[in-house]
Design an enzyme around this catalytic site. Sequence first.
Site, short mmCIF file in Angstrom:
data_model
loop_
_atom_site.label_atom_id
_atom_site.label_comp_id
_atom_site.label_asym_id
_atom_site.label_seq_id
_atom_site.Cartn_x
_atom_site.Cartn_y
_atom_site.Cartn_z
N ALA A 85 91.78 -79.40 92.91
CA ALA A 85 91.53 -80.53 91.95
C ALA A 85 90.43 -79.95 91.29
CB ALA A 85 91.16 -81.76 92.77
N ARG A 116 97.35 -83.91 100.09
CA ARG A 116 96.73 -84.57 100.31
C ARG A 116 95.41 -84.93 99.65
NH1 ARG A 116 95.58 -86.27 106.58
NH2 ARG A 116 94.82 -88.62 106.51
N GLY A 154 92.25 -77.66 100.60
CA GLY A 154 93.46 -76.52 99.77
C GLY A 154 93.22 -77.45 98.30
N CYS A 155 92.86 -78.77 99.19
CA CYS A 155 93.86 -79.65 98.08
C CYS A 155 92.09 -79.49 96.55
CB CYS A 155 94.35 -80.79 98.16
SG CYS A 155 96.28 -80.78 99.33
N THR A 156 91.32 -80.04 97.43
CA THR A 156 90.38 -79.96 97.27
C THR A 156 89.95 -78.56 95.96
OG1 THR A 156 89.38 -81.23 98.76
CG2 THR A 156 87.62 -79.95 97.72
#
Length: 226
Positions: free
Chosen positions: A121, A111, A116-118
């Site tokens: 990326a 998401r 974590g995704c930030t």
Amino acid sequence: MSKTSRKKSSKTPSASPTVKKKALKTRASVQTKSARTQRTTASKSSATISKTASHGAASKQLNSSKSAAAAKATLTEGQKAPAFRLPRDGGSVATLSEYAGQKLVLFFYPRADTPGCTREAIDFTRLAQDFKAAGTAVLGISADSLKAQEKFRDKHSLGVPLISDEAHEMLEAYGAWGEKSMYGKSFLGILRTTVLVGSDGKVARIWRNVRVDGHADQVLEAARSL
């Protein structure tokens, strides 16, 4: 002392109407506050479970064997990379064919704009030039809407293209969509996965259940070794 006087003095004085009224009011107030607290607690607990389990557009309740079968990871190293054609940030379309003849990294994240995704990326963005020097393109994919992807990109100044796969077609084809479990409930959602496609169009490496810290650097080394 007369009999009448003795009878009157032996009776226990009763509370006045005013005292009774205050007692009843206080008891009702306590019961109302208790009920309100219980409803609020139950509501917050339910909302937390629902929000976490659903991952917005990235997850759905696992309620059929057909859904579970569709989520199984079937892609293996050495196979030809599945073709895709999906919208990406900026309003254009991303396809596998446009990267023909070069190496390609596809990192699938649950998401946009979650911790974590930030970090993941941002790490791939930090190494964007190094990947380019290694002849490797990088794409990020999730089930977020195009609007959410662009907001994510702008907020963190991301330098890698972001693909929107709201129908989960690419996610399923690359084995990044599967069964997850949280708070005792099973549901389908995005499994943090990275796929490295070689210049020959075949899958060279697959990382499943990715741990974010140091992951982008590991993928870069693998791309350089191809």
